[in-house]
Design an enzyme around this catalytic site. Sequence first.
Site, mmCIF file in Angstrom:
data_model
loop_
_atom_site.group_PDB
_atom_site.id
_atom_site.type_symbol
_atom_site.label_atom_id
_atom_site.label_comp_id
_atom_site.label_asym_id
_atom_site.label_seq_id
_atom_site.Cartn_x
_atom_site.Cartn_y
_atom_site.Cartn_z
ATOM 1 N N LYS A 245 71.260 60.684 -7.852
ATOM 2 C CA LYS A 245 71.571 59.324 -8.222
ATOM 3 C C LYS A 245 72.878 59.406 -9.413
ATOM 4 O O LYS A 245 73.652 58.661 -8.926
ATOM 5 C CB LYS A 245 70.635 58.667 -9.119
ATOM 6 N N LYS B 96 60.181 48.577 -9.151
ATOM 7 C CA LYS B 96 59.734 48.686 -10.429
ATOM 8 C C LYS B 96 60.666 48.630 -11.645
ATOM 9 O O LYS B 96 60.300 47.987 -12.674
ATOM 10 C CB LYS B 96 58.763 49.852 -10.531
ATOM 11 N N GLY C 39 55.242 54.244 -9.000
ATOM 12 C CA GLY C 39 55.966 53.736 -7.878
ATOM 13 C C GLY C 39 54.944 54.136 -6.323
ATOM 14 O O GLY C 39 54.698 53.318 -5.678
ATOM 15 N N ARG C 40 54.936 55.348 -6.379
ATOM 16 C CA ARG C 40 54.294 55.779 -5.264
ATOM 17 C C ARG C 40 52.995 55.617 -4.989
ATOM 18 O O ARG C 40 52.159 56.018 -3.881
ATOM 19 C CB ARG C 40 54.639 57.398 -4.606
ATOM 20 N N HIS D 56 55.322 66.357 22.533
ATOM 21 C CA HIS D 56 56.289 66.676 23.398
ATOM 22 C C HIS D 56 57.699 66.870 22.597
ATOM 23 O O HIS D 56 58.824 66.632 23.208
ATOM 24 C CB HIS D 56 56.579 65.550 24.151
ATOM 25 N N GLU E 203 56.975 63.949 -3.806
ATOM 26 C CA GLU E 203 57.562 63.621 -4.820
ATOM 27 C C GLU E 203 56.563 63.922 -6.180
ATOM 28 O O GLU E 203 56.838 63.961 -7.207
ATOM 29 C CB GLU E 203 57.638 62.113 -4.781
ATOM 30 N N GLU F 237 69.866 50.962 -4.086
ATOM 31 C CA GLU F 237 69.675 50.653 -2.708
ATOM 32 C C GLU F 237 69.219 49.395 -2.659
ATOM 33 O O GLU F 237 69.820 48.238 -2.001
ATOM 34 C CB GLU F 237 68.831 51.510 -2.067
HETATM 35 O O1 F6P Z 1 62.930 57.805 -5.398
HETATM 36 C C1 F6P Z 1 62.762 57.756 -6.897
HETATM 37 C C2 F6P Z 1 62.090 56.326 -7.046
HETATM 38 O O2 F6P Z 1 62.134 56.363 -8.318
HETATM 39 C C3 F6P Z 1 60.692 56.498 -6.707
HETATM 40 O O3 F6P Z 1 59.603 57.271 -7.424
HETATM 41 C C4 F6P Z 1 60.420 54.880 -6.543
HETATM 42 O O4 F6P Z 1 59.196 54.715 -5.629
HETATM 43 C C5 F6P Z 1 61.667 54.472 -5.877
HETATM 44 O O5 F6P Z 1 62.562 55.414 -6.397
HETATM 45 C C6 F6P Z 1 61.869 53.044 -6.044
HETATM 46 O O6 F6P Z 1 62.135 52.831 -7.502
HETATM 47 P P1 F6P Z 1 61.928 51.272 -7.827
HETATM 48 O O7 F6P Z 1 60.665 50.731 -7.467
HETATM 49 O O8 F6P Z 1 62.032 51.474 -9.282
HETATM 50 O O9 F6P Z 1 63.079 50.539 -7.419
#
Ligand code: F6P
Length: 527
Positions: free
Chosen positions: A499, A210, A271-272, A389, A357, A216
Amino acid sequence: MSNNPTDKKAWHKLKNLSLGVKKKHLNDLFKDDNNRFKELSIQIDGLFFDYSKQRVTKEVVSNLCDLLKECDFENKRNAMFQGEVINKTESRAVLHTALRRPITDNIEVNGESIIPIIHDTLKKIQNFSDSVRSGHYKGATGKEIKNIVSIGIGGSDLGPRLVSKALCLSANKNDQIIHTEFVSNIDGDDIQKVLSTHNAEETLFIIISKSFKTQETLTNALTARQWLQDNLPNKTNIDQHFIAVSSNIEVAEKFGIDRNNIFSMWDWVNGRFSLWSAVGLSICLQHGFKKFEQLLQGAYIMDQHFLNAPLDKNIPVLMALIGIWNRNFLNLPYLAILPYAQNLLYFPAYLQQLEMESNGKNIDYEGKKITDYNTSPILFGEVGTNGQHSFYQLLHQGSETIPCDFIGVLNSETELPHHHNLLLNHMMAQSQAMMQGQHTPDQPYNYFEGNKPSSTLLMDKMTPHNLGQLIALYEHKTFTQGVIWNLNSFDQFGVELGKQLSEKLEKQDLSEADSSTKGLYSLIHKR
Ligand code: F6P
């Protein structure tokens, strides 16, 4: 008027009621009322919800509904659906529900009608996925795309990953499924494993972010790009292998993704809660647009149920209220998510992000520290019967009482119906054992107190439609709990500090580091 839930009349009533309920065993609640199962269960289209094994009485449920009303729930729910700026800290509307609304609806953000924009994007997704799936769309060297690699993390990964797995395992033999992998972790082992088994000429990467700022995702995207450059014939234009989904179009373009290859999402989709947007592109590519549409329709049906069903017949509302009862009145700090369905393998992880979250917060909606009540429980889980288990020992005889959500699928198209019957028998046996216990005073090690609360949710069948309903159900549960806890469920500032500190470490800035961090840093970087 205070928005603190503990100031509400119903809160005090519930506190008193909890004193009586704490003294009662679930077995007695069943003995007291022959109709308990019938009265404390709900059937709606495609879903059956049994909450009779929760430690509630009809009086408790009725007071929980009163609490919700006192928290101005109905206005707050309408405010979300109508696009008011309810995410105050980020000045944003919260409109994931708009993503599943029919084209004839109208909803505006800043004076602009958003339904046409949503449906234009859906059309673009449909055209693109049809073209890839039919083989019309070709890679740079003219070969058809046979593999999709979705790169994203958190909300840009967990939703598509969950749906991908669920639909793969429940697909018919004749369904065309494009091989799809998900890469999220910055650990190079994650992407390396995928790249090492793929042919660059036939692989399409979807970079989902987003913000288009998540380290990452960008690191994995750079690695993928380099891999394409290394593995496609010299000077091949790699654009056809690189698609992005983002609300930050400018940055995605700067990163080097062709403007025509960027699918938009919007800042009013969190995002979520974003799997219904272009974030679901990999689902369309893998399973076809039609299934994605059915997923959206299922979620829309749940939206309508959430908006229109009376509170005491409203599944997401009841689920939320039971969670409040367990967390705030019975003081139970955990929730186990136990899907008895291999195709819901990623559901516990998905719900961990969705609920923790959203509601894992100690600052209220007005920005004040929450001191007198608890918020989100800690969620964990595993598919049945695997969990039986590993950690179920603790569920049955541990020192904490852990409420459980059992989730089962009634009708399976499995070629092994015997397995399916055994699976569902295990699920029923577990909730029965947790509730009834086993009272053997002469064998203390074999003594099960019982009285462990659980709900059971049965889906008719694992269809995209029912899966859409299930996911939207938990979204609305999460929102409803956020209303009672008086917090903003739609920001996530708690993930920022880590971060920032990691960026400092990258710059070798240890100025604010403690001796443990310095010690670890020197061990790690002088290896
Ligand atoms: O973990 C923080 C966060 O902002 C989440 O809320 C989000 O889903 C994720 O990182 C990924 O963010 P982006 O879609 O901006 O890469």
